[in-house]
Design a protein around this motif. Structure first.
Motif, PDB file in Angstrom:
ATOM      1  N   MET A  27       1.029  -1.062  -0.132  1.00 50.87           N
ATOM      2  CA  MET A  27       0.135   0.313   0.468  1.00 50.87           C
ATOM      3  C   MET A  27       0.895   0.913  -0.450  1.00 50.87           C
ATOM      4  O   MET A  27       2.070   1.189   0.701  1.00 50.87           O
ATOM      5  CB  MET A  27      -0.752   0.384   1.320  1.00 50.87           C
ATOM      6  N   PHE A  28       0.587   2.091  -1.148  1.00 54.26           N
ATOM      7  CA  PHE A  28       1.865   3.237  -1.243  1.00 54.26           C
ATOM      8  C   PHE A  28       0.606   4.611  -0.452  1.00 54.26           C
ATOM      9  O   PHE A  28      -0.163   4.203  -1.315  1.00 54.26           O
ATOM     10  CB  PHE A  28       2.633   3.413  -2.207  1.00 54.26           C
ATOM     11  N   ILE A  29       1.684   5.701  -0.482  1.00 58.95           N
ATOM     12  CA  ILE A  29       0.776   6.678  -0.247  1.00 58.95           C
ATOM     13  C   ILE A  29       1.365   7.798  -0.781  1.00 58.95           C
ATOM     14  O   ILE A  29       2.758   7.708  -1.171  1.00 58.95           O
ATOM     15  CB  ILE A  29       0.239   7.234   1.140  1.00 58.95           C
ATOM     16  N   GLU A  30       0.716   8.655  -1.457  1.00 60.22           N
ATOM     17  CA  GLU A  30       1.875  10.013  -2.709  1.00 60.22           C
ATOM     18  C   GLU A  30       1.334  10.934  -2.143  1.00 60.22           C
ATOM     19  O   GLU A  30      -0.226  11.404  -2.527  1.00 60.22           O
ATOM     20  CB  GLU A  30       1.356   9.083  -4.358  1.00 60.22           C
ATOM     21  N   ALA A  31       1.744  11.554  -1.210  1.00 58.12           N
ATOM     22  CA  ALA A  31       1.269  12.927  -0.169  1.00 58.12           C
ATOM     23  C   ALA A  31       1.811  13.967  -1.206  1.00 58.12           C
ATOM     24  O   ALA A  31       3.203  14.499  -1.546  1.00 58.12           O
ATOM     25  CB  ALA A  31       1.732  12.794   1.449  1.00 58.12           C
ATOM     26  N   PRO A  32       1.369  15.231  -1.565  1.00 60.10           N
ATOM     27  CA  PRO A  32       1.775  16.366  -1.981  1.00 60.10           C
ATOM     28  C   PRO A  32       2.496  16.838  -1.334  1.00 60.10           C
ATOM     29  O   PRO A  32       2.726  16.692   0.059  1.00 60.10           O
ATOM     30  CB  PRO A  32       0.488  17.041  -2.587  1.00 60.10           C
ATOM     31  N   ALA A  33       3.744  17.785  -1.243  1.00 63.76           N
ATOM     32  CA  ALA A  33       4.706  18.373  -0.666  1.00 63.76           C
ATOM     33  C   ALA A  33       4.236  19.467  -0.059  1.00 63.76           C
ATOM     34  O   ALA A  33       4.573  19.575   1.323  1.00 63.76           O
ATOM     35  CB  ALA A  33       5.944  19.494  -1.856  1.00 63.76           C
ATOM     36  N   ASN A  34       2.672  20.128  -0.018  1.00 62.04           N
ATOM     37  CA  ASN A  34       2.049  21.100   0.485  1.00 62.04           C
ATOM     38  C   ASN A  34       1.085  20.209   0.422  1.00 62.04           C
ATOM     39  O   ASN A  34       0.391  20.927  -0.048  1.00 62.04           O
ATOM     40  CB  ASN A  34       2.101  22.480   0.146  1.00 62.04           C
ATOM     41  N   PRO A  35       0.609  19.306   1.901  1.00 60.63           N
ATOM     42  CA  PRO A  35      -0.992  19.009   1.795  1.00 60.63           C
ATOM     43  C   PRO A  35      -2.045  19.723   2.454  1.00 60.63           C
ATOM     44  O   PRO A  35      -1.971  20.979   2.780  1.00 60.63           O
ATOM     45  CB  PRO A  35      -0.839  17.727   2.260  1.00 60.63           C
ATOM     46  N   ALA A  36      -3.116  19.974   1.360  1.00 60.69           N
ATOM     47  CA  ALA A  36      -3.844  20.606   1.622  1.00 60.69           C
ATOM     48  C   ALA A  36      -5.384  20.198   2.234  1.00 60.69           C
ATOM     49  O   ALA A  36      -5.841  19.340   2.314  1.00 60.69           O
ATOM     50  CB  ALA A  36      -4.760  21.188  -0.194  1.00 60.69           C
ATOM     51  N   GLY A  37      -5.527  20.264   3.328  1.00 57.63           N
ATOM     52  CA  GLY A  37      -6.222  19.498   4.299  1.00 57.63           C
ATOM     53  C   GLY A  37      -5.915  18.903   4.986  1.00 57.63           C
ATOM     54  O   GLY A  37      -5.002  18.281   5.250  1.00 57.63           O
ATOM     55  N   PRO A  38      -6.754  18.492   6.258  1.00 55.49           N
ATOM     56  CA  PRO A  38      -6.631  17.757   6.862  1.00 55.49           C
ATOM     57  C   PRO A  38      -6.143  16.017   7.190  1.00 55.49           C
ATOM     58  O   PRO A  38      -7.082  15.798   6.019  1.00 55.49           O
ATOM     59  CB  PRO A  38      -7.714  17.598   7.657  1.00 55.49           C
ATOM     60  N   ALA A  39      -5.813  15.164   7.616  1.00 49.07           N
ATOM     61  CA  ALA A  39      -5.646  13.895   7.026  1.00 49.07           C
ATOM     62  C   ALA A  39      -7.039  13.228   7.106  1.00 49.07           C
ATOM     63  O   ALA A  39      -8.388  13.371   8.472  1.00 49.07           O
ATOM     64  CB  ALA A  39      -4.728  13.509   8.720  1.00 49.07           C
ATOM     65  N   SER A  40      -7.475  11.712   6.841  1.00 49.88           N
ATOM     66  CA  SER A  40      -8.652  11.693   6.780  1.00 49.88           C
ATOM     67  C   SER A  40      -8.795   9.719   6.410  1.00 49.88           C
ATOM     68  O   SER A  40      -7.095   9.615   6.314  1.00 49.88           O
ATOM     69  CB  SER A  40      -9.863  12.396   5.693  1.00 49.88           C
ATOM     70  N   ASP A  41      -9.810   9.150   7.101  1.00 52.50           N
ATOM     71  CA  ASP A  41      -9.507   7.696   6.238  1.00 52.50           C
ATOM     72  C   ASP A  41     -10.477   7.893   5.258  1.00 52.50           C
ATOM     73  O   ASP A  41     -11.236   8.588   4.908  1.00 52.50           O
ATOM     74  CB  ASP A  41     -10.442   6.600   7.094  1.00 52.50           C
TER      75      ASP A  41
END
Length: 182
Positions: free
Chosen positions: A134-148
């Motif tokens: 399972m991979f996650i690709e997060a942007p350099a500057n995430p927009a918004g809160p963590a979530s499921d």
């Protein structure tokens, strides 16, 4: 244009022959070693005597060199001087069910922001077992809160396939063939 990531775009460009040729001096499989020497590697890729040498596969295509350069620029400008990488995701509630000639793998995945991407990537395959990471690709500057969020993957199941293994930040989850043991 998306940001190149080590695991998807950069590491696969260094093939076994590159690694074997350079291993006494350099480890192309080590993201930190490549990142520390990124400018020297890029200079060599762009030189009049590029690597790899012609007798050993020849130089990289221009598109690969440009991709390597984009990875460097993104790391230096958007990722705080760190190499852009994927992370191993955290999932829960895995379920494998049969339906319409395929298996439906569902789970809940935690993502660092709504604009992050999550997916299961096939990393090993045998007739009896498929292993996915399972991979996650997060942007350099995430927009918004963590979530499921829910995750769905459809798996083409052969009669020989007995198990799906999912690797995530929690370790391994082994899912037997749907209907096995019932």
């Amino acid at each position: 244009m998306s940001t190149p990531r080590w695991e998807l775009h950069i590491r696969p460009m260094f093939n076994l022959q590159d690694w074997d040729h350079m291993r006494s001096r350099f480890d192309f499989s080590d993201v930190n070693a490549v990142w520390a020497s990124r400018h020297a590697i890029l200079d060599r890729l762009r030189s009049d005597d590029p690597m790899p040498p012609r007798p050993e596969g020849g130089p990289w295509p221009r598109e690969w060199v440009d991709l390597f350069d984009r990875w460097i620029v993104a790391g230096e400008t958007e990722f705080g001087g760190q190499p852009p990488r994927l992370t191993i995701g955290q999932g829960t509630g895995y379920n494998l069910a049969a339906g319409f000639g395929k298996w439906r793998l569902t789970a809940t995945v935690s993502v660092p922001s709504p604009d992050s991407k999550a997916w299961l990537h096939l990393v090993a395959f045998s007739p009896a077992v498929q292993t996915l990471t399972m991979f996650i690709e997060a942007p350099a500057n995430p927009a918004g809160p963590a979530s499921d969020r829910p995750l769905l993957a459809m798996i083409n199941a052969s009669p020989a396939l007995q198990e799906v293994v999912v690797i995530n930040a929690n370790g391994e989850t082994r899912l037997p063939r749907p209907g096995a043991g019932t």
